[in-house]
Design an enzyme around this catalytic site. Structure first.
Site, PDB file in Angstrom:
ATOM      1  N   SER A  93       9.802  10.196   7.133  1.00  0.00           N
ATOM      2  CA  SER A  93       9.413   9.055   6.299  1.00  0.00           C
ATOM      3  C   SER A  93       8.037   8.509   6.647  1.00  0.00           C
ATOM      4  CB  SER A  93      10.464   7.953   6.409  1.00  0.00           C
ATOM      5  OG  SER A  93      10.729   7.645   7.768  1.00  0.00           O
TER       6      SER A  93
ATOM      7  N   GLU B  95       7.351  -9.845   2.067  1.00  0.00           N
ATOM      8  CA  GLU B  95       7.750 -10.147   3.436  1.00  0.00           C
ATOM      9  C   GLU B  95       7.450  -8.921   4.268  1.00  0.00           C
ATOM     10  OE1 GLU B  95       9.754  -8.725   1.306  1.00  0.00           O
ATOM     11  OE2 GLU B  95      10.569  -7.110   2.548  1.00  0.00           O
TER      12      GLU B  95
ATOM     13  N   LYS C 132       6.558   3.848   2.268  1.00  0.00           N
ATOM     14  CA  LYS C 132       6.606   2.490   1.699  1.00  0.00           C
ATOM     15  C   LYS C 132       5.623   2.291   0.556  1.00  0.00           C
ATOM     16  CE  LYS C 132       8.922  -0.141   5.177  1.00  0.00           C
ATOM     17  NZ  LYS C 132       9.003   0.766   6.344  1.00  0.00           N
TER      18      LYS C 132
END
Ligand code: PLP
Length: 419
Positions: free
Chosen positions: A376, A108, A86
């Site tokens: 990930s 968010e 991310k």
């Protein structure tokens, strides 16, 4: 790239009039930035020094031997700063916002991983950061809330609706509608109105480019790439250099949860329960209930527990370029244990869905082929979920002791905490 914001019939820019201008500005600024050598050099520098790129490509030798089929490689994206992919998107968007002259970021977050990455990127680049988070999520994700606050972000609990991610997204849009002259909204996955799906894919595509180059320099012929899919950002970034070819196979694992029934999983593409919809500014496949509202979803991994999917993934799933499969909670947990034991590598629960897909595939394919799974994220963050499953009585005892220790108050008083 999208065609004017569309990927076949998915995508678009379904927003209130007030948001058209900031989205158009963003699109223009992004195109300029990506053509500016100075911006690209800044981006390359934060990738190297702050994120810790390139992340390694590991040959999972022991796992391969035990399974006895195709060679399994792991793209170790979980070694990126803040523990997951991310940060690639967060730092890219915050850098872009800074270039646009913005001083404030809103984001968010559901489980908190995107909020964490954005808060860290804002601290590093010197922008104010406000993270909207459903009140229910704030209560159950306290470790991430604490980390975001350490990074100097303001976490705003959202009390509207179901008090979870979708309500947090609404609040972030509301803020941005009133604040866009000074503020950029960092969306956390490859979804939302155009141009976000293109921007997020571009910033995440570093995963795929590195993988392609690492494989080429080691003479690895890639048969298939496997990734988990929540909103789709790690998958589309990992797959992106390969999308316009017919090879390698691209395998996307959705969360099969506890079963095939409505509300038991988060399967948007493989199952029968999803339909076309327009939610949060874009058209895609969504899990909806009988009233056409977003349905409840379920997965052991918070990052895959989402009723929508990025529009480009939906299009590539329908045209057959990406093969979707569902991996349930139990199989994902088995994959966590398997890679930890055989390789000393701890997959995040999300990533373990991709890991399980790679294990299935490796069993079917011959030994002279290679499968690469994108890990990930790393699994340290999941200790509160995996410990009660793997070691229930020890964990219960640990929590009981911790609570007793806190209630005795000794250390809290010593450091000037609550009276
Ligand atoms: C958030 C998250 C995901 C799911 O998001 P995508 O946008 O689908 O990549 C997957 N893995 C990890 C580790 C995450 O934190």
């Amino acid at each position: 790239m999208s065609d004017h914001g569309y990927f076949d019939r998915f995508g678009g820019k379904y927003v209130a009039e007030v948001l058209r201008r900031p989205l158009d500005e963003l699109e223009a600024a992004f195109a300029e930035a990506m053509a500016d050598a100075k911006f690209l050099a800044e981006l390359a520098a934060v990738r190297d020094d702050f994120i810790g790129r390139p992340t390694p490509l590991l040959f999972a030798e022991n796992a391969t031997r035990e399974i006895g089929g195709a060679k399994i490689y792991v793209k170790m994206e979980g070694l990126a700063h803040t523990g997951a992919h991310k940060i690639n998107n967060a730092i890219g968007q915050v850098l872009l916002a800074k270039r646009m002259g913005k001083t404030r970021i809103v984001a968010e977050t559901g489980a908190g991983q995107h909020g964490l990455a954005t808060a860290s990127a804002c601290a590093r680049l010197g922008l104010e950061c406000v993270v909207y988070m459903g009140e229910v999520d704030v209560r159950r994700q306290q470790p991430n809330v604490a980390a975001m606050e350490l990074y100097g972000a303001t976490v705003v609990p959202v009390t509207a609706g179901s008090r979870t991610l979708k309500d947090a997204i609404n609040e972030a849009y509301r803020d941005w509608s009133a604040s866009f002259p000074t503020t950029h909204y960092v969306i956390g996955s490859a979804l939302g109105p155009a141009p976000y799906p293109d921007i997020v894919r571009e910033f995440q595509s570093v995963i795929g480019r590195e993988t392609r180059d690492q494989a080429a320099s080691r003479g690895i012929e890639i048969e298939a790439l496997c990734a988990c899919v929540g909103g789709g950002s790690n998958a589309i970034g990992f797959f992106s250099p390969f999308i316009d070819r017919s090879h390698p196979r691209l395998i996307a694992a959705e969360a099969g949860g506890i079963g095939p029934g409505v509300g038991e999983n988060s399967v948007r593409m493989g199952g029968a329960a999803s339909s076309d919809g327009i939610v949060h500014g874009y058209k895609s496949r969504f899990l909806v209930d009988a009233d056409g509202q977003l349905a409840e979803t379920r997965s052991i991994s918070a990052g895959l527990d989402y009723p929508g999917i990025g529009p480009q993934l939906a299009a590539l799933g329908e045209n057959g370029r990406i093969e979707f499969c569902a991996v349930g909670d139990a199989e994902a947990l088995d994959a966590v244990r398997f890679f930890a034991r055989t390789e000393g590598v701890l997959f995040a629960l999300e990533s373990a869905h991709g890991g399980a897909a790679a294990m299935r595939l490796a069993r079917e394919l011959p030994r002279d082929t290679s499968v690469i799974v994108n890990m990930s994220g790393r699994g340290d963050k999941d200790i509160f979920i995996t410990s009660p499953i793997f070691r229930p009585s020890e964990w219960r005892e640990f929590l009981r002791d911790e609570l007793a220790r806190l209630e005795s108050g000794v250390e809290i008083h010593a450091f000037g905490g609550e009276k």
